[in-house]
Motif scaffolding. Structure first.
Motif, PDB file in Angstrom:
ATOM      1  N   UNK A  84       0.823  -1.199   0.000  1.00  0.00           N
ATOM      2  CA  UNK A  84       0.000   0.000   0.000  1.00  0.00           C
ATOM      3  C   UNK A  84       0.864   1.259   0.000  1.00  0.00           C
ATOM      4  N   UNK A  85       1.962   1.233   0.767  1.00  0.00           N
ATOM      5  CA  UNK A  85       2.846   2.389   0.792  1.00  0.00           C
ATOM      6  C   UNK A  85       3.481   2.685  -0.550  1.00  0.00           C
ATOM      7  N   UNK A  86       3.742   1.637  -1.331  1.00  0.00           N
ATOM      8  CA  UNK A  86       4.315   1.835  -2.671  1.00  0.00           C
ATOM      9  C   UNK A  86       3.280   2.301  -3.680  1.00  0.00           C
ATOM     10  N   UNK A  87       2.055   1.777  -3.556  1.00  0.00           N
ATOM     11  CA  UNK A  87       1.067   1.959  -4.622  1.00  0.00           C
ATOM     12  C   UNK A  87       0.117   3.132  -4.409  1.00  0.00           C
ATOM     13  N   UNK A  88      -0.010   3.654  -3.189  1.00  0.00           N
ATOM     14  CA  UNK A  88      -1.078   4.610  -2.895  1.00  0.00           C
ATOM     15  C   UNK A  88      -0.532   5.955  -2.452  1.00  0.00           C
ATOM     16  N   UNK A  89      -1.329   6.977  -2.718  1.00  0.00           N
ATOM     17  CA  UNK A  89      -1.092   8.296  -2.129  1.00  0.00           C
ATOM     18  C   UNK A  89      -1.820   8.417  -0.786  1.00  0.00           C
ATOM     19  N   UNK A  90      -2.951   7.707  -0.658  1.00  0.00           N
ATOM     20  CA  UNK A  90      -3.756   7.752   0.556  1.00  0.00           C
ATOM     21  C   UNK A  90      -4.176   6.334   0.914  1.00  0.00           C
ATOM     22  N   UNK A  91      -3.944   5.947   2.164  1.00  0.00           N
ATOM     23  CA  UNK A  91      -4.359   4.640   2.669  1.00  0.00           C
ATOM     24  C   UNK A  91      -5.386   4.877   3.765  1.00  0.00           C
ATOM     25  N   UNK A  92      -6.585   4.336   3.602  1.00  0.00           N
ATOM     26  CA  UNK A  92      -7.667   4.514   4.571  1.00  0.00           C
ATOM     27  C   UNK A  92      -7.906   3.200   5.294  1.00  0.00           C
ATOM     28  N   UNK A  93      -7.747   3.210   6.613  1.00  0.00           N
ATOM     29  CA  UNK A  93      -7.966   2.035   7.447  1.00  0.00           C
ATOM     30  C   UNK A  93      -9.368   2.098   8.036  1.00  0.00           C
ATOM     31  N   UNK A  94     -10.239   1.167   7.682  1.00  0.00           N
ATOM     32  CA  UNK A  94     -11.598   1.118   8.230  1.00  0.00           C
ATOM     33  C   UNK A  94     -11.533   0.536   9.639  1.00  0.00           C
ATOM     34  N   UNK A  95     -11.830   1.367  10.649  1.00  0.00           N
ATOM     35  CA  UNK A  95     -11.654   0.988  12.049  1.00  0.00           C
ATOM     36  C   UNK A  95     -13.019   0.731  12.673  1.00  0.00           C
ATOM     37  N   UNK A  96     -13.231  -0.500  13.129  1.00  0.00           N
ATOM     38  CA  UNK A  96     -14.479  -0.877  13.784  1.00  0.00           C
ATOM     39  C   UNK A  96     -14.279  -1.276  15.237  1.00  0.00           C
ATOM     40  N   UNK A  97     -13.091  -1.773  15.571  1.00  0.00           N
ATOM     41  CA  UNK A  97     -12.877  -2.354  16.896  1.00  0.00           C
ATOM     42  C   UNK A  97     -11.402  -2.278  17.266  1.00  0.00           C
ATOM     43  N   UNK A  98     -11.087  -2.126  18.572  1.00  0.00           N
ATOM     44  CA  UNK A  98      -9.683  -2.185  18.992  1.00  0.00           C
ATOM     45  C   UNK A  98      -9.003  -3.500  18.651  1.00  0.00           C
ATOM     46  N   UNK A  99      -9.762  -4.559  18.403  1.00  0.00           N
ATOM     47  CA  UNK A  99      -9.158  -5.831  17.992  1.00  0.00           C
ATOM     48  C   UNK A  99      -8.314  -5.647  16.730  1.00  0.00           C
ATOM     49  N   UNK A 100      -8.682  -4.674  15.911  1.00  0.00           N
ATOM     50  CA  UNK A 100      -7.954  -4.447  14.661  1.00  0.00           C
ATOM     51  C   UNK A 100      -6.639  -3.703  14.855  1.00  0.00           C
ATOM     52  N   UNK A 101      -6.431  -3.119  16.029  1.00  0.00           N
ATOM     53  CA  UNK A 101      -5.284  -2.226  16.202  1.00  0.00           C
ATOM     54  C   UNK A 101      -3.947  -2.928  15.975  1.00  0.00           C
ATOM     55  N   UNK A 102      -3.664  -4.107  16.550  1.00  0.00           N
ATOM     56  CA  UNK A 102      -2.352  -4.730  16.272  1.00  0.00           C
ATOM     57  C   UNK A 102      -2.078  -4.927  14.774  1.00  0.00           C
ATOM     58  N   UNK A 103      -3.015  -5.505  14.003  1.00  0.00           N
ATOM     59  CA  UNK A 103      -2.734  -5.587  12.563  1.00  0.00           C
ATOM     60  C   UNK A 103      -2.532  -4.220  11.913  1.00  0.00           C
ATOM     61  N   UNK A 104      -3.323  -3.238  12.319  1.00  0.00           N
ATOM     62  CA  UNK A 104      -3.219  -1.927  11.687  1.00  0.00           C
ATOM     63  C   UNK A 104      -1.917  -1.222  12.058  1.00  0.00           C
ATOM     64  N   UNK A 105      -1.417  -1.407  13.272  1.00  0.00           N
ATOM     65  CA  UNK A 105      -0.139  -0.808  13.633  1.00  0.00           C
ATOM     66  C   UNK A 105       0.997  -1.392  12.791  1.00  0.00           C
ATOM     67  N   UNK A 106       0.979  -2.694  12.593  1.00  0.00           N
ATOM     68  CA  UNK A 106       2.003  -3.327  11.755  1.00  0.00           C
ATOM     69  C   UNK A 106       1.852  -2.874  10.309  1.00  0.00           C
TER      70      UNK A 106
END
Length: 364
Positions: A84-106
């Motif tokens: 995503x960092x190579x291909x995008x100008x903007x990356x949007x993370x859809x956040x629904x729950x703190x359970x997603x935070x570890x994957x999203x931080x990585x």
């Protein structure tokens, strides 16, 4: 602009998947180059006890979708972030729950600094919080470049978590992203003396309050509760027995496919949303798309979506007596016909135009 959306899409079900998919379609139609990075395994079954996926899509799938993320594969989190960092100008993370935070931080670490990363917060914090939720969400919000929330209350909550430092927090009303139900059908005249609660049944949704209001309201009115029950329905069924309204309640447990929605809404006079708390919900739009008025509590964005006395009725949250009053008011002579007449078609395009502008503005 090149945009990567990270979130659920078909075969995952429900409002989150529909929002991600509709957002991708509309961004692409506006001329952006869009990719969805989705999940082949989103949550462990222990953390999401309901049905996670469906066979039939609830709208046109987005063709530019990858499904490489898995909750049990941390390497997939970083790999997708690098891409995503190579291909995008903007990356949007859809956040629904703190359970997603570890994957999203990585994933966010994998993105690096070339792309701007925005946390698109459907919920800043859960309605029913667990230890660690606040710390996890604060960690995520501090590591993104912008935060987009869906109500003034959620914007204020994100600001409090950030404590006056960190990325800018913006707000845009969540636009309608309804399942493909076809054109609105005319409703036959007449009163059915039946109300509908629709959606996942969780404590903050206030179904117990609705049962108490049903017992205190007009005795000829029945109720359908349709949706998945987190934690089972035994406690609510026992409450209905205790209140003497069990014979007036139809329990329709399980996810309701989009194709069954028109018949479900045609059977009721009004949809009731007795929430104790709320962020943003699609259920007002869904009811109005079927020509059905809404009885709702004054929490979250519900007072903005329901015009009290015009296309629905509002009452105090966690107050069975006031909800019973609203139900009785709904069935006062002539009232239901007036509320039905006040239901407007859902203004989908204008809402989405504002939302797309707010999201793309986060790119700087």
């Amino acid at each position: 602009m090149r945009i990567t959306l990270v979130g659920p899409t078909h075969p995952y079900k429900g409002g989150g998947a529909r929002h991600t998919t509709e957002l991708a379609h509309r961004l692409a139609a506006a001329g952006h180059r869009v990719v969805i990075e989705s999940w082949r395994a989103q949550y462990p079954a222990l953390l999401y006890p309901g049905q996670q996926t469906v066979t039939e899509p609830e709208g046109p799938p987005y063709p530019g979708t990858r499904r490489d993320l898995a909750w049990y594969r941390p390497d997939s989190w970083y790999r997708v972030g690098r891409r995503a960092g190579r291909e995008a100008d903007l990356v949007a993370l859809a956040v629904f729950s703190p359970v997603q935070v570890p994957p999203y931080l990585v994933l966010r670490a994998g993105c690096g600094t070339a792309a701007r990363v925005v946390a698109l917060c459907h919920n800043v914090l859960p309605h029913e919080q667990r230890p660690g939720d606040t710390a996890l969400m604060r960690a995520l919000l501090r590591r993104v470049d912008a935060v987009l929330t869906h109500s003034p209350q959620q914007r204020a909550l994100a600001d409090r978590l950030l404590g006056g430092s960190g990325p800018p927090v913006r707000m845009a009303e969540l636009p309608p992203h309804l399942p493909d139900i076809g054109p609105r059908q005319p409703r036959p005249p007449g009163v059915r003396h039946r109300l509908l609660f629709f959606g996942i049944v969780r404590p903050y949704k206030g179904v117990d309050v609705l049962l108490r209001a049903l017992a205190a309201g007009p005795p000829e009115v029945a109720l359908t509760v349709a949706g998945e029950f987190w934690g089972g329905s035994a406690e609510l069924r026992a409450l209905a027995e205790q209140l003497g309204v069990a014979h007036r309640v139809e329990w329709r447990e399980g996810y309701v496919p989009a194709g069954e929605l028109p018949a479900l809404f045609a059977e009721c006079d009004a949809v009731v949303l007795p929430y104790r708390s709320a962020t943003a919900t699609q259920n007002v739009w869904l009811a109005h798309a079927h020509g059905v008025p809404v009885i709702a509590t004054r929490v979250g964005t519900l007072p903005d979506q329901v015009r009290d006395g015009v296309d629905g009725l509002l009452c105090r949250p966690d107050d069975p007596a006031d909800l019973a009053r609203a139900i009785a008011d709904c069935y006062a002579p002539g009232r239901l016909d007036a509320l039905r007449a006040g239901v407007r078609p859902v203004d989908t395009d204008a809402s989405w135009d504002r939302y797309l502008a707010a999201l793309t503005d986060t790119a700087g």
